[in-house]
Design a protein around this motif. Sequence first.
Motif, PDB file in Angstrom:
ATOM      1  N   SER A   1      -2.482  -7.488 -11.038  1.00  0.00           N
ATOM      2  CA  SER A   1      -1.789  -7.339 -10.762  1.00  0.00           C
ATOM      3  C   SER A   1      -0.961  -7.488 -12.061  1.00  0.00           C
ATOM      4  CB  SER A   1      -0.851  -8.716 -10.477  1.00  0.00           C
ATOM      5  OG  SER A   1      -1.283  -9.966 -11.661  1.00  0.00           O
ATOM      6  N   ALA A   2       0.177  -7.212 -12.132  1.00  0.00           N
ATOM      7  CA  ALA A   2       0.699  -6.773 -13.657  1.00  0.00           C
ATOM      8  C   ALA A   2       0.402  -8.130 -14.387  1.00  0.00           C
ATOM      9  CB  ALA A   2       2.839  -7.453 -13.445  1.00  0.00           C
TER      10      ALA A   2
ATOM     11  N   ASP B   1      -2.703  -9.972 -14.680  1.00  0.00           N
ATOM     12  CA  ASP B   1      -4.317 -10.173 -14.698  1.00  0.00           C
ATOM     13  C   ASP B   1      -4.913  -8.597 -14.708  1.00  0.00           C
ATOM     14  OD1 ASP B   1      -6.840 -11.303 -13.775  1.00  0.00           O
ATOM     15  OD2 ASP B   1      -6.629 -11.657 -11.881  1.00  0.00           O
TER      16      ASP B   1
ATOM     17  N   GLU C   1       7.934  -5.907 -14.336  1.00  0.00           N
ATOM     18  CA  GLU C   1       7.252  -5.688 -13.838  1.00  0.00           C
ATOM     19  C   GLU C   1       6.101  -6.816 -14.203  1.00  0.00           C
ATOM     20  OE1 GLU C   1       6.184  -4.188 -10.702  1.00  0.00           O
ATOM     21  OE2 GLU C   1       7.866  -2.817 -10.743  1.00  0.00           O
TER      22      GLU C   1
ATOM     23  N   SER D   1      13.163  -4.323  -5.641  1.00  0.00           N
ATOM     24  CA  SER D   1      12.501  -4.028  -7.092  1.00  0.00           C
ATOM     25  C   SER D   1      12.701  -2.925  -7.640  1.00  0.00           C
ATOM     26  CB  SER D   1      10.996  -4.948  -6.626  1.00  0.00           C
ATOM     27  OG  SER D   1      10.641  -6.184  -6.862  1.00  0.00           O
TER      28      SER D   1
ATOM     29  N   LYS E   1       8.456 -10.154 -13.564  1.00  0.00           N
ATOM     30  CA  LYS E   1       8.614 -10.346 -11.545  1.00  0.00           C
ATOM     31  C   LYS E   1       7.205 -11.099 -11.541  1.00  0.00           C
ATOM     32  CE  LYS E   1       7.333  -7.192  -9.064  1.00  0.00           C
ATOM     33  NZ  LYS E   1       7.786  -5.594  -8.308  1.00  0.00           N
ATOM     34  N   ALA E   2       6.080 -10.920 -12.102  1.00  0.00           N
ATOM     35  CA  ALA E   2       4.563 -11.298 -11.759  1.00  0.00           C
ATOM     36  C   ALA E   2       4.874 -12.180 -12.002  1.00  0.00           C
ATOM     37  CB  ALA E   2       3.689 -10.208 -12.152  1.00  0.00           C
ATOM     38  N   SER E   3       5.062 -13.222 -13.895  1.00  0.00           N
ATOM     39  CA  SER E   3       4.868 -14.044 -14.356  1.00  0.00           C
ATOM     40  C   SER E   3       6.405 -15.140 -14.576  1.00  0.00           C
ATOM     41  CB  SER E   3       4.913 -13.621 -15.496  1.00  0.00           C
ATOM     42  OG  SER E   3       5.776 -13.159 -16.405  1.00  0.00           O
TER      43      SER E   3
END
Length: 423
Positions: free
Chosen positions: A176-177, A179, A390, A50, A393-395
């Motif tokens: 988070s990215a 939230d 980002e 990452s 990666k998070a979603s």
Amino acid sequence: MLSRWGWKKLRIPHKSPLSRQGGYRFYRALAIESSCDDSCVALLESDTDSKITIVDHSKSTLSSSAVGGIIPTEAHAFHQYKLANLVSEFLTKNAIDSKNPPDIIMCTRGPGLVGSLAAGLQLAKGLSIAWGKPLLGVHHMLGHIMMAVHDSKSLQFPFLSLLASGGHTMLVLLRSAVDHEIIIDTMDVAVGVSLDKCGRELGIRGNMIGKELDRYVQMISPQEKIEFDKWDISKRKNNPFDFQLQLPLKRPDLPLVPDTIQFAFAGFQSSLQHVRKGKGPSLENDNNTDKKFIAYRLQELVFDHIIDRLNVALKKHGTNSKEYALCDSKFSGINDLVVSGGVAANSRLREKLNTQLKSERYLGNNFNIHIPDVALCTDNAVMIGIAGIEFLKASNLVNDLSILPIPKWPLNDIINVDGYISR
């Protein structure tokens, strides 16, 4: 096989959002930013750890100094004239074409000027269709935050972010990215708008008036600032400059820790207009003592207001403060504040944050303030690429080709908009 930059194929799990046949995760992202008056493009790469590497970026800015500020129609026309050529030259420079395309196209979807946003989004859609690559519309303010996170190297979620720009002024808690919770928002205009309008009232000229105001205040001698600080501006009769300005939201009848904490910047310009009414063009002279005094004390109070509201939030949600029943320890475990946006480039705001924010009192001794390099505070496509990577990666979400610009897009509703599809 190695590309011209020496990129290697790296084996990763197939759950990667951009995994190809054979399980290679490494990917390149082309990012476009056009939310206001900057035409920008960047190329980034992301590897199995990452790690994000900035390969190249380019930018062109509309000059608005002659007209005293950004005109949306002019900004739209500028992007139509400049952006496609800028991207075309960038692609040629980096040997990107249909045989060597990036793996994903990212662009600013909002918030911003709708015409400017549409210019970048339409270009990104065209490249997505031509190359058969996924499209991701990115939140502009998330870009500013993630740019600062990328610059800090070691910062991790959760953390707080102060966004200070021409479009937004807010304190956000990021878990988070995807939230985000807005802790403080502005009840009227953003700090960048307030500084621009106040600077214009003071006769400041330039392409970025808030930046020029900062430069002008820096030119005032330390001796003059010491003298200016001696005068009380809470009442006009208390100083020889006939200037009155008070800290917003600090009336005796208001609670020290309110249910809803807000910023308020519109009153600064109206107060300045009231002071200057009927007094003529004397403030056009940069050596005018009245101009120096008002510019210095006004900018001080604008930033004092930001510091005051931040300290109220730290008091209300911090782990070390039990002085008020409203305190809820929401910031438990928070050790970092990221400051980003165009106004974060202001030298005096940076100084005040580092010296006047009562973070240790309310959050503990391990609290850190992260302010990126000045060059990273302005709009650019690199921040859109970093935020897009980002977010992806998070979603594990990208967009379909039906998406439209979102001129007003709350940061806490970054997921709750149409057009997302699972990748």
